[in-house]
Design an enzyme around this catalytic site. Structure first.
Site, short mmCIF file in Angstrom:
data_model
loop_
_atom_site.label_atom_id
_atom_site.label_comp_id
_atom_site.label_asym_id
_atom_site.label_seq_id
_atom_site.Cartn_x
_atom_site.Cartn_y
_atom_site.Cartn_z
N ASP A 189 0.85 -1.20 0.00
CA ASP A 189 0.00 0.00 0.00
C ASP A 189 0.89 1.25 0.00
OD1 ASP A 189 -1.73 2.12 0.59
OD2 ASP A 189 -3.01 0.87 1.84
N HIS A 237 -3.69 0.51 -2.77
CA HIS A 237 -4.54 1.18 -1.79
C HIS A 237 -5.99 1.13 -2.26
CE1 HIS A 237 -5.22 3.83 1.62
NE2 HIS A 237 -5.96 4.60 0.85
#
Length: 518
Positions: free
Chosen positions: A387, A418
């Site tokens: 992420d 993300h």
């Protein structure tokens, strides 16, 4: 239009200048991500083997453990949690948890940065429209609740509005703290509608076209406005179960609400997609400059609409001269309202006349995990190790929380970016603006959304099974348990350790014991 051009230019620049090996995955990238947790590959495989989700039960877990010593590849997704009755139930009934095939190779969908930027910025012509309720709060402020309804002709079109007698479950969606409605939120509404949920999106004060009627903005982790919105939803749909989902930094608000209200939150289960857990350190550490600059620009663009009225309580010079997310947060909530205050430095993050200790005091009241021990419902967090927004998993993922608290479950993937979690089957559904691929169970539905819906279904079935077992035990004892349980069939669960700071009547809605934590 200008903001889209700026974002596209930034994405193109980053894609050209940054080394391709940093973003485009290869088979060795998984090893690098695992090593980023500060654990050796052998130790990581052993830890994952202990928690690995499989529909084959313990035999598969033993096989995975054996693979750890033979040098075979580690799993692409793992469930990290404290052993419990509910955890065992999830292992058996949530098959989507194991069915994750992330994109690999030299494709932009294998890049954590590019797929995250695509999800956040690229327009999406959704077959869902929204009916807005503007809710006036106790201090005369306004928040907006956008109820998702399907357009006529959609495969899951049923009704435009539902009556208060509907027993359909309600899915409360808390978007990111910047007010941006992303593709992820729109697609989640589609998936929820196709499964019979009533999706409703919570918009904070001033966000997404919500009028700002007071000079007060909602602090990062202040659940007061969300609490009043939940009370209204329960008034409007009293017969349906309430579930909650959040994305990105919006998870801070949801976790704050669940911790402050405890077992009187009205929520049956919750899911956080790509949450940011340690938010103070996240603001202090900052992001890589393209993401930091873009988010700060977007936030200042929406705040510029209220520059005059905010000038009564906020140092607008310091606010609009800051180029960091920390600087914006400090200017909004941590500075004294002097008109002649000096502007903050471009990257300094704070003004010269901050109250001493104001920043730390602010996060004592707004850190999402401050009351985490009071959370009394199952909460699933879906995260990816790569992420680019949350940052380094070693310092940003509180693994000890999931290993010790029976209410929290972490579904951790090696790749996914993300709030994206692109899979190899998504290739035909990503591309032209407006392409729609239908509901869950067919290509086009995000893997994370399928996992979310399966988690809600499994936890609901588990609660029903526990309640039936409780009623059966009561009948055997001759206590008449057959009639008492039906009154609470649409209620949330659990007891709390202390009386929470919430106005809901806990004893009127919760009656079953936390047997799933055993």
């Amino acid at each position: 239009m200008l903001e889209w051009l700026v974002v596209v230019c930034i994405v193109i620049l980053v894609a050209l200048l940054w080394p391709g090996s940093k973003y485009f995955g290869t088979e060795t990238q998984q090893d690098a991500l695992i090593q980023g947790l500060g654990i050796s590959r052998q130790q990581t495989k052993e830890r994952i083997a202990e928690r690995w989700i499989s529909d084959r039960g313990s035999d598969s877990a033993q096989t995975t453990a054996a693979n750890a010593g033979t040098g075979e590849k580690a799993p692409t997704v793992a469930l990290i949690c404290k052993p419990s009755a509910l955890a065992n139930y999830l292992l058996k009934h949530c098959r989507t948890f194991t069915n994750y095939s992330p994109c690999v190779g030299w494709t932009w969908r294998a890049s954590a940065f590019l797929q995250s930027a695509y999800d956040a910025c690229w327009p999406y012509n959704s077959p869902v429209q929204f009916v807005r309720d503007n809710l006036q709060l106790s201090d005369d402020g306004l928040v907006a609740l956008d109820w998702a309804v399907a357009l006529a002709g959609s495969s899951y079109h049923k009704r435009r509005r539902t009556s208060s007698h509907s027993t359909s479950p309600v899915l409360l969606i808390v978007p990111n703290s910047f007010g941006k409605i992303t593709r992820n939120v729109l697609k989640l509404c589609e998936a929820a509608l196709s499964h019979g949920y009533l999706p409703v999106v919570f918009n904070r004060r001033g966000h997404n076209g919500t009028p700002l009627t007071t000079v007060k903005l909602q602090q990062f982790g202040d659940p007061g406005d969300l609490r009043e919105a939940v009370r209204y939803i329960r008034y409007r749909q009293p017969a349906g179960r309430l579930y909650a989902a959040s994305e990105s930094t919006g998870s801070g608000l949801l976790l704050s609400y669940l911790g402050e209200c405890g077992s009187s939150s009205y929520v049956t289960a919750a899911v956080c997609l790509s949450p940011v857990f340690r938010c103070q350190s996240w603001f202090e550490r900052g992001l890589c400059w393209p993401i930091q600059w873009t988010l700060a620009l977007y936030q200042k663009m929406y705040l510029s609409r209220y520059r005059t009225v905010l000038g009564e309580t906020v140092q607008t010079d310091a606010l609009f001269s800051s180029s960091s997310l920390r600087g914006l947060e400090e200017a909004l909530f941590c500075q004294t309202p002097h008109k002649d205050a000096a502007a903050v430095a471009a990257t300094g993050g704070g003004g010269t006349n901050n109250c001493p200790g104001a920043w730390d005091t602010y996060w004592e009241r707004n850190e999402p995990l401050r009351d985490v021990d009071e959370v009394a419902i199952p909460v699933l967090s879906v995260c990816a190790q790569d992420d680019p927004v949350r940052g380094d998993p070693q310092s940003t993922l509180p693994l000890e929380l999931f290993e010790t608290n029976p209410h929290f479950f972490l579904l951790l993937t090696g790749r996914g970016g993300h709030c994206c979690f692109s899979t190899q089957s998504d290739g035909g559904t990503v591309g032209a603006v407006g392409s729609v691929a239908g509901g869950t169970g067919i290509p086009g539905t995000s893997w994370s959304h399928r996992a979310l819906l399966e988690f809600f279904r499994a936890t609901t079935d588990f609660f029903a099974t526990e309640e039936r077992a409780k009623q059966l035990a009561a009948r055997r004892r001759g206590l008449g348990g057959g009639t008492g349980g039906r009154v609470f069939r649409h209620r949330s669960v659990s007891t709390c350790k202390r009386v929470p700071a919430c106005s809901h009547n806990i004893h009127a809605i919760y009656n079953w014991q936390r047997s799933y934590t055993r």
